[in-house]
Design a protein around this motif. Structure first.
Motif, PDB file in Angstrom:
ATOM      1  N   ALA A 170       0.829  -1.204   0.000  1.00 41.49           N
ATOM      2  CA  ALA A 170       0.000   0.000   0.000  1.00 41.49           C
ATOM      3  C   ALA A 170       0.867   1.259   0.000  1.00 41.49           C
ATOM      4  O   ALA A 170       0.616   2.220  -0.742  1.00 41.49           O
ATOM      5  CB  ALA A 170      -0.936  -0.018   1.208  1.00 41.49           C
TER       6      ALA A 170
ATOM      7  N   TYR B 174       2.561   2.095  -3.419  1.00 46.68           N
ATOM      8  CA  TYR B 174       1.715   2.687  -4.450  1.00 46.68           C
ATOM      9  C   TYR B 174       0.978   3.941  -3.980  1.00 46.68           C
ATOM     10  O   TYR B 174       0.141   4.488  -4.704  1.00 46.68           O
ATOM     11  CB  TYR B 174       0.702   1.654  -4.957  1.00 46.68           C
ATOM     12  N   GLY B 175       1.261   4.378  -2.742  1.00 45.70           N
ATOM     13  CA  GLY B 175       0.656   5.606  -2.256  1.00 45.70           C
ATOM     14  C   GLY B 175      -0.833   5.505  -1.990  1.00 45.70           C
ATOM     15  O   GLY B 175      -1.580   6.476  -2.190  1.00 45.70           O
ATOM     16  N   ILE B 176      -1.289   4.329  -1.553  1.00 48.08           N
ATOM     17  CA  ILE B 176      -2.707   4.124  -1.256  1.00 48.08           C
ATOM     18  C   ILE B 176      -2.832   3.653   0.198  1.00 48.08           C
ATOM     19  O   ILE B 176      -1.847   3.286   0.834  1.00 48.08           O
ATOM     20  CB  ILE B 176      -3.347   3.087  -2.195  1.00 48.08           C
ATOM     21  N   THR B 177      -4.044   3.657   0.714  1.00 52.63           N
ATOM     22  CA  THR B 177      -4.263   3.179   2.077  1.00 52.63           C
ATOM     23  C   THR B 177      -4.487   1.674   2.068  1.00 52.63           C
ATOM     24  O   THR B 177      -4.827   1.080   1.028  1.00 52.63           O
ATOM     25  CB  THR B 177      -5.490   3.852   2.713  1.00 52.63           C
TER      26      THR B 177
ATOM     27  N   GLU C  95      -8.028   0.894   0.981  1.00 53.43           N
ATOM     28  CA  GLU C  95      -8.223   0.953  -0.477  1.00 53.43           C
ATOM     29  C   GLU C  95      -7.707  -0.321  -1.138  1.00 53.43           C
ATOM     30  O   GLU C  95      -8.335  -0.857  -2.063  1.00 53.43           O
ATOM     31  CB  GLU C  95      -7.501   2.180  -1.041  1.00 53.43           C
TER      32      GLU C  95
ATOM     33  N   TYR D 199      -6.514   2.989  -7.912  1.00 51.43           N
ATOM     34  CA  TYR D 199      -6.104   4.380  -7.834  1.00 51.43           C
ATOM     35  C   TYR D 199      -6.376   4.884  -6.425  1.00 51.43           C
ATOM     36  O   TYR D 199      -7.329   4.453  -5.777  1.00 51.43           O
ATOM     37  CB  TYR D 199      -6.880   5.224  -8.840  1.00 51.43           C
ATOM     38  N   ALA D 200      -5.545   5.804  -5.960  1.00 52.92           N
ATOM     39  CA  ALA D 200      -5.773   6.410  -4.658  1.00 52.92           C
ATOM     40  C   ALA D 200      -7.037   7.259  -4.708  1.00 52.92           C
ATOM     41  O   ALA D 200      -7.479   7.684  -5.786  1.00 52.92           O
ATOM     42  CB  ALA D 200      -4.576   7.278  -4.254  1.00 52.92           C
ATOM     43  N   LYS D 201      -7.629   7.473  -3.546  1.00 52.43           N
ATOM     44  CA  LYS D 201      -8.847   8.259  -3.454  1.00 52.43           C
ATOM     45  C   LYS D 201      -8.636   9.632  -4.069  1.00 52.43           C
ATOM     46  O   LYS D 201      -7.666  10.320  -3.792  1.00 52.43           O
ATOM     47  CB  LYS D 201      -9.267   8.415  -1.986  1.00 52.43           C
TER      48      LYS D 201
ATOM     49  N   GLN E 158      -8.032  10.202  -7.276  1.00 50.03           N
ATOM     50  CA  GLN E 158      -7.402  10.073  -8.578  1.00 50.03           C
ATOM     51  C   GLN E 158      -8.397   9.522  -9.595  1.00 50.03           C
ATOM     52  O   GLN E 158      -9.310   8.780  -9.245  1.00 50.03           O
ATOM     53  CB  GLN E 158      -6.196   9.136  -8.506  1.00 50.03           C
TER      54      GLN E 158
ATOM     55  N   ASN F 223      -0.844   7.028   6.862  1.00 51.80           N
ATOM     56  CA  ASN F 223      -1.155   8.196   6.047  1.00 51.80           C
ATOM     57  C   ASN F 223      -1.980   9.238   6.808  1.00 51.80           C
ATOM     58  O   ASN F 223      -2.486  10.182   6.210  1.00 51.80           O
ATOM     59  CB  ASN F 223      -1.904   7.782   4.779  1.00 51.80           C
TER      60      ASN F 223
END
Length: 450
Positions: free
Chosen positions: A35, A38-41, A44, A69-71, A73, A234
């Motif tokens: 997570a 890829y810069g996501i939580t 997600e 995709y992250a929230k 995006q 995050n």
């Protein structure tokens, strides 16, 4: 090292057109690490991979998982998404382990009405009886013997009785000084020994037949901090000093701060005594905030909620989650609306859900069998604990026999209140179950098990 997440009640999965790419799991990768990469939580990632929500899911080397995709995006393509098929190339296990359809069970606990220990263990024992009745519906025959073993009992005398040597499983003891002689006895007779409650010492590390359910507070705190770092990496962390000298949580928040610094996660410090303007400065306007107190006591929680109410009323751009302690589960009836309002997470090893159909079934039958209600002041409920232990251990032993280890791949029972997950500890087995109980804004509750 792999990470396992079991999500018992989660929000709907992310739509397939929100998938950014596919990721093949490398050795030693974790859900947290992927997570972060890829810069996501974590949430997600889980929502994009429905298989992660299945009980017993384990992230494995070579797995292919979807990366969303992250929230906020937008997907790079509007093409219709096809149905992805993940093929597991690992060879299935073909070795069958013979279990037993007839299980002999012993209970060696203080079963009396003379003090609190006895009364609590009587309720636990009654839960075991209800669990025995439940596993019989699966075709398992159970022969149970129970001994009253108070604090001053001679455990060797109890163990000398003929029925003791015939037991496949013994639940007990409650007292530390009885553990070693019982462990020696169980090792000699190849008997599974389940220590259900608090004891001291490390006998579990020296006996392969011991299953230690109780988790010492320092070990549970380490798990809490580890999983806090994974889940809230995050978030902006706000630690509130409540100046509660009677609380033991100051050491916990001190250790949490050290790990936050180790992972370069920003946090702010504030106090209940600070004015509203200074209190607000501790919060981020651009990140979700998670608030944690350095006490578990309700007066400080009450004061914190009052300050959060003022904060959010005066600053609509500030978004707040609250991180609590398992002691807060005792306050649920009083603070439930606030738990939902502030998206509260509580770390625990049990969850009593009085709205659950399974809970109601056990409680109804407890009252029918024993003509009284369970002790409503106790959390966890001792009878529900006994019910879960009977179903877990007797069912597991019946299916896997002496090869039962209570770990992943052998957790076939859905718990009513007290999940169990064992890992090796020296020669024996320690319960490492851990969960977040999450009170969501939409007034639903989810349980995230690690």
């Amino acid at each position: 090292m792999t990470a396992m997440l079991i999500v018992m009640t989660m929000t709907a999965s992310a739509q397939s057109n929100n998938i950014r790419t596919q990721h093949k799991v490398e050795k030693s990768e974790t859900v947290f690490g992927i997570a972060k990469k890829y810069g996501i939580t974590i949430e997600e990632l889980i929502n994009a991979n429905p298989e992660m929500k299945q009980q017993g899911y384990d992230l494995k080397y070579g797995d292919t998982i979807s990366i969303p995709y992250a929230k906020g995006q937008q997907p790079q393509t509007s093409a219709p998404a096809g149905k992805a098929t993940v093929v597991n190339t690992a060879k299935p296990t073909t070795t069958a382990v013979a279990g037993k359809k007839e299980v002999k069970v012993g209970v060696m606990l203080p079963l009396h009405d003379n003090d609190g220990d006895g009364r609590r263990m009587v309720e636990y024992y009654r839960g075991l009886l209800l669990g025995v009745d439940r596993v019989k519906k699966d075709g398992i025959t159970v022969d149970m013997h129970a001994w009253n073993v108070p604090i001053d009992a001679d455990i060797n005398k109890t163990l000398s009785e003929n029925e003791a040597a015939e037991c496949d499983i013994i639940f007990g003891p409650l007292y530390t000084n009885m553990v070693k002689p019982m462990a020696d006895f169980c090792a000699k007779h190849n008997t599974m020994m389940v220590i259900p409650f608090s004891i001291s010492g490390n006998d579990v590390e020296n006996y392969s037949n011991i299953f230690q359910v109780y988790q010492p507070q320092p070990e549970f705190d380490k798990q809490t901090i580890k999983n806090f770092i994974q889940w809230f990496n995050n978030y902006h962390v706000v630690i509130v000093d409540c100046e509660d000298e009677k609380s033991g949580k100051a050491e916990f928040t001190k250790n949490l701060r050290a790990e936050l610094e180790n992972y370069a996660i920003k946090y702010s410090l504030t106090s209940l005594k600070t004015n509203d303007k200074s209190f607000a400065k501790a919060f981020s306007l651009s990140q979700q905030n998670v608030v944690i107190l350095n006490t578990e006591h309700s007066p400080s929680l009450n004061s914190t909620l009052a300050k959060l109410n003022t904060l959010t009323e005066n600053n609509s751009d500030i978004s707040v989650s609250l991180f609590g302690y398992k002691e807060w589960l005792m306050y649920t009836k009083v603070y439930l609306d606030y738990y939902f309002k502030y998206d509260t997470y509580i770390p625990t090893y049990f969850y009593y859900n009085d709205l659950s159909a399974d809970t109601k079934w056990v409680e109804r039958n407890y009252k029918k069998w024993f003509e009284k209600d369970m002790n409503a002041d106790a959390l966890p409920r001792f009878a529900l604990t006994g019910f879960d232990h009977a179903c877990f251990f007797i069912g597991g032993y019946s299916q896997f026999g002496a090869a039962f280890n209570g770990g992943k791949g052998q957790m076939t029972y859905k718990p009513v209140q007290s999940p169990l997950k064992f890992k090796s500890a020296g020669k024996g087995h320690k319960n490492t179950n851990f969960m977040f109980v999450h009170y969501k804004h939409d007034r639903t509750i989810e349980s995230v098990n690690y």
